[in-house]
Design a protein around this motif. Structure first.
Motif, short mmCIF file in Angstrom:
data_model
loop_
_atom_site.label_atom_id
_atom_site.label_comp_id
_atom_site.label_asym_id
_atom_site.label_seq_id
_atom_site.Cartn_x
_atom_site.Cartn_y
_atom_site.Cartn_z
N ALA A 42 34.65 34.80 43.90
CA ALA A 42 35.36 34.96 42.99
C ALA A 42 34.82 35.53 41.74
O ALA A 42 35.56 36.03 40.85
CB ALA A 42 36.19 33.82 42.82
N GLU A 43 33.59 35.13 41.46
CA GLU A 43 33.03 35.63 40.34
C GLU A 43 32.73 37.19 40.46
O GLU A 43 32.35 37.70 39.25
CB GLU A 43 31.58 35.05 40.14
N PHE A 44 32.87 37.89 41.57
CA PHE A 44 32.44 39.31 41.64
C PHE A 44 33.02 40.33 40.63
O PHE A 44 32.22 41.09 39.85
CB PHE A 44 32.78 39.94 42.88
N SER A 45 34.33 40.01 40.56
CA SER A 45 34.67 41.18 39.41
C SER A 45 34.39 41.12 37.85
O SER A 45 33.95 41.80 37.15
CB SER A 45 36.39 40.94 39.41
N ALA A 51 28.27 44.50 34.60
CA ALA A 51 27.30 45.74 34.97
C ALA A 51 27.89 46.80 34.57
O ALA A 51 27.08 47.71 34.24
CB ALA A 51 27.21 45.67 36.38
N ASN A 52 29.13 47.20 34.39
CA ASN A 52 29.88 48.36 33.73
C ASN A 52 29.34 48.54 32.18
O ASN A 52 29.33 49.40 31.50
CB ASN A 52 31.30 48.34 34.06
N ARG A 53 29.29 47.25 31.81
CA ARG A 53 29.01 47.19 30.07
C ARG A 53 27.48 47.27 29.80
O ARG A 53 27.23 47.88 28.78
CB ARG A 53 29.50 45.84 29.49
N PHE A 54 26.69 46.83 30.62
CA PHE A 54 25.19 47.09 30.68
C PHE A 54 24.70 47.56 31.68
O PHE A 54 24.14 47.05 32.74
CB PHE A 54 24.66 45.22 30.26
N TYR A 58 21.80 44.47 37.28
CA TYR A 58 22.50 44.57 38.67
C TYR A 58 22.75 43.40 39.08
O TYR A 58 22.48 42.20 38.58
CB TYR A 58 21.17 45.08 39.40
N PHE A 59 23.41 43.42 40.41
CA PHE A 59 24.12 42.03 40.62
C PHE A 59 23.95 41.68 41.92
O PHE A 59 23.43 42.63 43.06
CB PHE A 59 25.37 41.79 40.28
N ALA A 60 24.31 40.31 42.52
CA ALA A 60 24.26 39.93 43.96
C ALA A 60 25.58 39.09 44.05
O ALA A 60 26.53 39.10 43.01
CB ALA A 60 23.47 38.81 43.98
N VAL A 61 25.93 39.09 45.57
CA VAL A 61 27.30 38.20 45.63
C VAL A 61 26.82 37.21 46.96
O VAL A 61 26.10 37.74 47.61
CB VAL A 61 28.33 39.15 46.25
N GLY A 62 27.41 36.05 46.75
CA GLY A 62 27.19 35.05 47.81
C GLY A 62 27.73 33.75 47.48
O GLY A 62 28.34 33.60 46.56
N SER A 85 30.50 47.20 48.42
CA SER A 85 31.65 48.25 47.53
C SER A 85 30.88 48.78 46.49
O SER A 85 31.45 49.46 45.98
CB SER A 85 32.75 47.15 47.20
N ASP A 86 29.83 48.11 46.14
CA ASP A 86 29.05 48.70 44.76
C ASP A 86 27.81 48.83 44.85
O ASP A 86 26.97 48.00 45.37
CB ASP A 86 29.42 47.72 43.57
N HIS A 87 27.03 50.18 44.59
CA HIS A 87 25.79 50.40 45.01
C HIS A 87 24.55 49.40 43.97
O HIS A 87 23.62 49.54 44.33
CB HIS A 87 25.26 51.82 44.65
#
Length: 266
Positions: A42-45, A51-54, A58-62, A85-87
């Motif tokens: 749920a934190e993904f967005s 990441a769009n801002r900075f 980069y980021f992870a999901v889990g 969904s996102d490189h």
């Protein structure tokens, strides 16, 4: 000098009022890459928006082991889909085992292994949280590798013994040192920091938690990774520049990122 903070949580509310100033401080400190970890899909967005801002983020999901009650029959496919969904997704995490006060150990193991499988399928490294569970974690990883093959990754915020650490090094994992290493009585972490092979060493803040000395007790932030780097460099008997260069290269190798050509102003 370039620093890579391999584990941050800056989507928390306590950062929102001064995030631009925080960004300015990490850039001034020489932090050129960051990986934002994730405790639930749920934190993904919100992380993606950061990441769009900075662009250095980069980021992870889990799904974190303390949130296993949120695991449903759809969660694995959700994580797989989001990761694809996102490189800028460079890892699955943070995932793992936390037996400190756990009453759901078996469920944690099932959820952890399901996410290991996703990482393997997507050829992404894992960011592993391991608290009071090193023996079980090592056994589970060994068994998973025997059955399905290896997974790349990092043992984040390492706090175990040097003997436990060697088991994860033998499996090919990186070891990440947090601000705990600066604490006076953290002799176990300090010993580990001295002996990690140079090509397997990473550094992190795990902000907003575990602010290093001389900021202990305050809100942690990415710029403070420099204090971690200074302490680890001292323990290993190398210069700060050498430590920064090695750990940044290691992190870029693990997460398959390029090393920036230009360094932030120090």
């Amino acid at each position: 000098m370039q620093l890579f903070d391999t584990h941050v949580h800056i989507n928390f509310d306590l950062f929102q009022s001064d995030l631009e100033e925080i960004k300015d401080r990490w850039r001034k400190a020489g932090v050129v890459r960051l990986v934002h970890s994730c405790v639930e899909p749920a934190e993904f967005s919100s992380i993606q928006a950061l990441a769009n801002r900075f662009p250095e983020l980069y980021f992870a999901v889990g799904l974190h082991p303390l949130d296993t009650e949120k695991w449903t029959s759809e969660t694995a496919e959700q994580i797989r889909s989001l990761a694809s969904s996102d490189h800028r997704v460079v890892a699955i995490g943070e995932i793992g085992l936390d037996f400190y006060k756990a009453e759901d150990r078996e469920r944690q193991k099932v959820v952890f292994e399901a996410q290991l499988a996703i990482a393997q399928q997507l050829d992404l490294p894992v960011i592993i949280h391991c608290r009071d569970a090193a023996a079980t974690m090592h056994e589970l990883l060994q068994d998973f590798w025997k059955r399905t093959g290896p997974v790349r990754g990092v043992m984040h915020c390492w706090g175990g013994t040097s003997e436990e650490m060697q088991g994860f090094l033998d499996l090919g994992f990186y070891i990440s040192i947090s601000g705990i290493v600066t604490f006076k009585h953290a002799t176990q972490v300090q010993e580990s920091a001295r002996i990690i092979p140079s090509d397997r060493l990473l550094i992190e803040t795990d902000c907003p938690f575990l602010a290093p000395v001389p900021k202990r007790g305050k809100r942690n932030e990415p710029s403070y990774v420099r204090y971690v780097a200074e302490c680890v460099a001292h323990l290993r008997g190398v210069s700060l520049e050498t430590l920064a260069t090695q750990t940044t290269q290691n992190a870029c190798n693990l997460f398959r990122l390029s090393v920036p050509q230009l360094c932030a102003t120090v």
